[in-house]
Write a protein that holds these residues in place. Structure first.
Motif, PDB file in Angstrom:
ATOM      1  N   PHE A   1       0.791  -1.219   0.046  1.00 16.57           N
ATOM      2  CA  PHE A   1       0.023   0.233  -0.025  1.00 16.57           C
ATOM      3  C   PHE A   1       0.901   1.265   0.046  1.00 16.57           C
ATOM      4  O   PHE A   1       1.965   1.291   0.433  1.00 16.57           O
ATOM      5  CB  PHE A   1      -0.931   0.180   1.125  1.00 16.57           C
ATOM      6  CG  PHE A   1      -0.160   0.141   2.480  1.00 16.57           C
ATOM      7  CD1 PHE A   1       0.279  -0.952   3.267  1.00 16.57           C
ATOM      8  CD2 PHE A   1       0.119   1.387   3.087  1.00 16.57           C
ATOM      9  CE1 PHE A   1       1.180  -0.790   4.591  1.00 16.57           C
ATOM     10  CE2 PHE A   1       0.620   1.730   4.208  1.00 16.57           C
ATOM     11  CZ  PHE A   1       1.223   0.467   4.974  1.00 16.57           C
ATOM     12  N   GLN A   2       0.146   2.282  -0.182  1.00 19.05           N
ATOM     13  CA  GLN A   2       0.840   3.706  -0.120  1.00 19.05           C
ATOM     14  C   GLN A   2      -0.397   4.463   0.622  1.00 19.05           C
ATOM     15  O   GLN A   2      -1.397   4.451  -0.102  1.00 19.05           O
ATOM     16  CB  GLN A   2       1.217   4.345  -1.082  1.00 19.05           C
ATOM     17  CG  GLN A   2       2.771   3.967  -1.648  1.00 19.05           C
ATOM     18  CD  GLN A   2       3.403   4.841  -2.895  1.00 19.05           C
ATOM     19  OE1 GLN A   2       3.050   5.921  -2.952  1.00 19.05           O
ATOM     20  NE2 GLN A   2       4.036   4.182  -3.744  1.00 19.05           N
ATOM     21  N   VAL A   3      -0.099   5.261   1.381  1.00 18.24           N
ATOM     22  CA  VAL A   3      -1.079   6.296   1.966  1.00 18.24           C
ATOM     23  C   VAL A   3      -0.561   7.602   1.533  1.00 18.24           C
ATOM     24  O   VAL A   3       0.569   8.180   2.118  1.00 18.24           O
ATOM     25  CB  VAL A   3      -1.509   6.251   3.352  1.00 18.24           C
ATOM     26  CG1 VAL A   3      -2.353   7.422   4.050  1.00 18.24           C
ATOM     27  CG2 VAL A   3      -1.884   4.879   3.931  1.00 18.24           C
ATOM     28  N   ALA A   4      -1.321   8.166   0.493  1.00 11.34           N
ATOM     29  CA  ALA A   4      -0.907   9.438   0.254  1.00 11.34           C
ATOM     30  C   ALA A   4      -1.568  10.809   0.563  1.00 11.34           C
ATOM     31  O   ALA A   4      -2.819  10.445   0.326  1.00 11.34           O
ATOM     32  CB  ALA A   4      -0.720   9.692  -1.479  1.00 11.34           C
ATOM     33  N   TYR A   5      -1.057  11.452   1.492  1.00 13.83           N
ATOM     34  CA  TYR A   5      -1.627  12.643   1.778  1.00 13.83           C
ATOM     35  C   TYR A   5      -2.171  13.590   0.715  1.00 13.83           C
ATOM     36  O   TYR A   5      -1.434  14.049   0.049  1.00 13.83           O
ATOM     37  CB  TYR A   5      -0.942  13.218   3.034  1.00 13.83           C
ATOM     38  CG  TYR A   5      -1.292  14.543   3.203  1.00 13.83           C
ATOM     39  CD1 TYR A   5      -2.651  14.839   4.214  1.00 13.83           C
ATOM     40  CD2 TYR A   5      -0.842  16.047   3.472  1.00 13.83           C
ATOM     41  CE1 TYR A   5      -3.185  16.124   4.209  1.00 13.83           C
ATOM     42  CE2 TYR A   5      -1.185  17.304   3.635  1.00 13.83           C
ATOM     43  CZ  TYR A   5      -2.275  17.309   4.086  1.00 13.83           C
ATOM     44  OH  TYR A   5      -2.967  18.433   4.468  1.00 13.83           O
ATOM     45  N   ALA A   6      -3.557  13.915   0.789  1.00 13.22           N
ATOM     46  CA  ALA A   6      -4.101  14.874  -0.247  1.00 13.22           C
ATOM     47  C   ALA A   6      -3.722  16.243   0.203  1.00 13.22           C
ATOM     48  O   ALA A   6      -4.510  16.919   1.123  1.00 13.22           O
ATOM     49  CB  ALA A   6      -5.385  14.324  -0.557  1.00 13.22           C
ATOM     50  N   SER A   7      -2.285  16.798  -0.165  1.00  3.79           N
ATOM     51  CA  SER A   7      -2.030  17.939   0.458  1.00  3.79           C
ATOM     52  C   SER A   7      -3.000  19.268   0.162  1.00  3.79           C
ATOM     53  O   SER A   7      -2.855  20.081   0.974  1.00  3.79           O
ATOM     54  CB  SER A   7      -0.674  18.233  -0.125  1.00  3.79           C
ATOM     55  OG  SER A   7      -0.755  18.782  -1.582  1.00  3.79           O
ATOM     56  N   LYS A   8      -3.883  19.169  -0.871  1.00  2.89           N
ATOM     57  CA  LYS A   8      -5.089  20.133  -1.106  1.00  2.89           C
ATOM     58  C   LYS A   8      -5.689  20.441   0.121  1.00  2.89           C
ATOM     59  O   LYS A   8      -6.089  21.668   0.325  1.00  2.89           O
ATOM     60  CB  LYS A   8      -5.867  19.740  -2.319  1.00  2.89           C
ATOM     61  CG  LYS A   8      -6.842  18.846  -1.785  1.00  2.89           C
ATOM     62  CD  LYS A   8      -7.442  17.932  -2.861  1.00  2.89           C
ATOM     63  CE  LYS A   8      -6.520  17.038  -3.364  1.00  2.89           C
ATOM     64  NZ  LYS A   8      -7.230  16.107  -4.609  1.00  2.89           N
ATOM     65  N   ALA A   9      -5.855  19.590   1.253  1.00  2.66           N
ATOM     66  CA  ALA A   9      -6.605  19.916   2.410  1.00  2.66           C
ATOM     67  C   ALA A   9      -5.938  20.833   3.023  1.00  2.66           C
ATOM     68  O   ALA A   9      -6.411  21.835   3.820  1.00  2.66           O
ATOM     69  CB  ALA A   9      -6.678  18.558   3.220  1.00  2.66           C
ATOM     70  N   PHE A  10      -4.462  20.947   3.221  1.00  2.00           N
ATOM     71  CA  PHE A  10      -3.737  22.011   4.052  1.00  2.00           C
ATOM     72  C   PHE A  10      -2.156  21.685   3.597  1.00  2.00           C
ATOM     73  O   PHE A  10      -1.635  20.678   4.100  1.00  2.00           O
ATOM     74  CB  PHE A  10      -3.666  21.475   5.640  1.00  2.00           C
ATOM     75  CG  PHE A  10      -2.806  22.335   6.466  1.00  2.00           C
ATOM     76  CD1 PHE A  10      -3.115  23.619   6.357  1.00  2.00           C
ATOM     77  CD2 PHE A  10      -1.925  21.501   7.152  1.00  2.00           C
ATOM     78  CE1 PHE A  10      -2.146  24.409   7.212  1.00  2.00           C
ATOM     79  CE2 PHE A  10      -1.075  22.372   8.102  1.00  2.00           C
ATOM     80  CZ  PHE A  10      -1.182  23.706   8.083  1.00  2.00           C
ATOM     81  N   CYS A  11      -1.946  22.617   2.596  1.00  2.00           N
ATOM     82  CA  CYS A  11      -0.602  22.328   1.889  1.00  2.00           C
ATOM     83  C   CYS A  11       0.482  23.392   2.425  1.00  2.00           C
ATOM     84  O   CYS A  11       0.475  24.529   1.836  1.00  2.00           O
ATOM     85  CB  CYS A  11      -0.591  22.240   0.304  1.00  2.00           C
ATOM     86  SG  CYS A  11       1.002  21.962  -0.518  1.00  2.00           S
ATOM     87  N   VAL A  12       1.173  23.105   3.506  1.00  2.00           N
ATOM     88  CA  VAL A  12       2.230  23.853   3.850  1.00  2.00           C
ATOM     89  C   VAL A  12       3.720  23.096   4.210  1.00  2.00           C
ATOM     90  O   VAL A  12       3.722  21.869   4.355  1.00  2.00           O
ATOM     91  CB  VAL A  12       1.765  24.767   4.953  1.00  2.00           C
ATOM     92  CG1 VAL A  12       0.737  25.791   4.966  1.00  2.00           C
ATOM     93  CG2 VAL A  12       1.981  24.134   6.431  1.00  2.00           C
ATOM     94  N   MET A  13       4.898  23.817   4.277  1.00  6.25           N
ATOM     95  CA  MET A  13       5.948  22.913   4.150  1.00  6.25           C
ATOM     96  C   MET A  13       5.989  22.109   5.372  1.00  6.25           C
ATOM     97  O   MET A  13       6.248  20.995   5.286  1.00  6.25           O
ATOM     98  CB  MET A  13       7.041  23.765   4.179  1.00  6.25           C
ATOM     99  CG  MET A  13       7.348  24.507   2.586  1.00  6.25           C
ATOM    100  SD  MET A  13       8.369  25.601   2.278  1.00  6.25           S
ATOM    101  CE  MET A  13       9.681  25.198   3.082  1.00  6.25           C
TER     102      MET A  13
END
Ligand code: LLP
Length: 443
Positions: free
Chosen positions: A59-71
């Motif tokens: 598996f891979q769990v990819a965080y959907a950065s659109k929800a909160f994308c900061v460094m």
């Protein structure tokens, strides 16, 4: 307000998050302020990772950065072993600047520009989620030019749409995203991609919606995708290594919301994959998911200072705060509901019903209707819960209001992860043409 994560009322009667007194956070950082409960974000990441490990699947769990994308968030996701989903050059740039390993970045979007594709190829990202034929041709040409073979998934629309408590099964999906399975375009896309010298077709992607509380929509999507995968295997002898089931796992904003545990969603999906592919595939595909909201949503709290109020006897009392639709457009956009409390008077009992207004010059700028609070005074602190997802991410400068700071809190320590915009930031991109500057001023 429902207290969750590390939130509690401390002996002073103040709301405390991550061991930090919110009244002190206001002194240090001002308001409005986004406060992120770091331990809760990490806990959510781990819930996903553990649930997938328990499934025994790759598996891979990819965080959907659109929800909160900061460094800082990209770094945190990386530390927790997650991959990252980006949908624009801005999100990609943020991830790369944060040192996120490119091979764990997946690039989404229905209209990636040639420049964005080029940038992502240069960065050597892990996978492109190809959305349409125009993009496929463009990516093929760019990769060929460089003599490369890039990994792709094909985004397909399985004809399942889910929202909260309902899922709709539609034959032909009316969606701007992806290749339709029902009308044959997904099949054509597989055929084309699998013949390409410069595209390595890893598998399929499907995303059915957001803030979903039930597993049936996901199960149906898995079945439809699996049916299609088996058809493709028969007809084209193409076997998919990866099936990506997108995000959409719901969270609790108010008592009306009844999400499942992360492990329940993951189990439903992985069980559906096992039963749909078992026997038909030489080995079970690797499963990827892309949670956004459920990683960061309930970890966020927005802190406001109460300013003015307007009591219309027999009608309603409006209480205004120093932010609004600029830092949280969700109530105006989606009629989203939130819970809130007075952070400086956590033990006071509710005495009045008020409606919380933002400070924008627009009647639609309301954050919460009919909220029970103690007698509210100017200078009180209002904490609105569950603002971690799609709040900072969708914040704007409407009325030239400065976007707030974001802090991570944990173990009594607070760290700034986004600075509050300055007034200089507000005009930083403005240019006055010479021609206008040269005009004599109005007398
Ligand atoms: N993957 C894809 C392809 C998506 O389109 C989305 C969300 C996600 C993953 C993450 O979904 P999540 O787990 O966060 O539900 N602005 C709206 C939400 C828009 C979601 C768009 N796509 C809101 O504030 O509710």
């Amino acid at each position: 307000m429902y207290l969750h994560g590390t939130s509690k009322i401390n002996p002073k009667g103040h709301l405390e998050i991550g061991g930090c007194d919110t009244v002190e956070l206001k002194e240090t950082y001002g308001t409005p302020l986004y406060i992120m409960d770091e331990a809760l974000i990490r806990q959510r990441c781990r819930e996903y990772m553990e649930a997938f490990r328990a499934s025994g699947l790759q598996f891979q769990v990819a965080y959907a950065s659109k929800a909160f994308c900061v460094m800082a968030m990209c770094r945190l996701a990386e530390e927790e072993g997650l991959s990252l989903d980006v949908v624009s050059e801005g999100e990609l740039f943020t991830a790369l600047e944060a040192g996120f390993p490119a091979h764990r970045i997946h690039f989404h979007g229905n209209n990636k520009t040639p420049e964005e594709l080029e940038m992502a190829i240069q960065a050597n990202i892990g996978c492109f989620v190809v959305d349409n034929f125009v993009e496929m041709h463009m990516l093929q040409a760019l990769a060929a030019e460089k003599g490369l073979k890039v990994n792709i998934l094909l985004r397909v629309t399985p004809g399942v749409e889910a929202h909260t408590h309902e899922y709709i099964s539609t034959g032909q999906t009316d969606s701007k995203f992806g290749f339709d399975i029902g009308n044959g375009s997904a099949f054509d896309a597989v055929e084309l991609a699998s013949r390409s010298q410069n595209l390595r077709l890893l598998g399929l992607h499907s995303h059915i919606g957001s803030q979903i509380f039930e597993v049936e929509g996901f199960q149906l999507a898995v079945e439809r995708v699996a049916q299609f995968a088996l058809h493709v295997k028969d007809k084209l002898n193409v076997i998919f290594k990866v099936i990506n089931l997108g995000g959409g796992f719901g969270i609790r904003y108010t008592a009306e919301d009844t999400p499942l545990k992360v492990s329940d969603y993951v189990k439903a999906i992985t069980d559906a994959v096992k039963s749909s592919f078992a026997g038909a595939y030489p080995q079970l595909p690797e499963i990827w998911v892309e949670p956004g909201r459920s990683i960061v949503g309930d970890a966020g709290t927005t802190l406001y200072t109460v300013g003015t109020s307007k009591d219309i006897p027999g009608v309603r009392k409006y209480v205004s705060v120093d932010g609004g639709m600029t830092d949280n457009p969700r109530p105006a956009l989606y009629e989203s509901k939130y819970e809130a409390m007075l952070a400086n008077r956590g033990r006071d009992t509710a005495e009045e019903t008020v409606s919380i207004a933002g400070k924008c010059c627009e009647s639609g700028d309301m954050l919460i209707w009919d909220l029970e609070l103690p007698q509210v005074k100017s200078g009180d602190l209002l904490a609105v819960a569950c603002t971690g997802a799609y709040n900072y991410a969708m914040a704007s400068n409407y009325n030239r209001i400065r976007r707030p700071a974001v802090v991570f809190v944990q173990n009594g320590q607070s760290d700034l992860v986004v600075k509050r915009e300055s007034l200089q930031d507000i005009t930083a991109c403005d240019v006055i043409p010479e021609r206008i500057a040269k005009q004599p001023s109005f007398k």
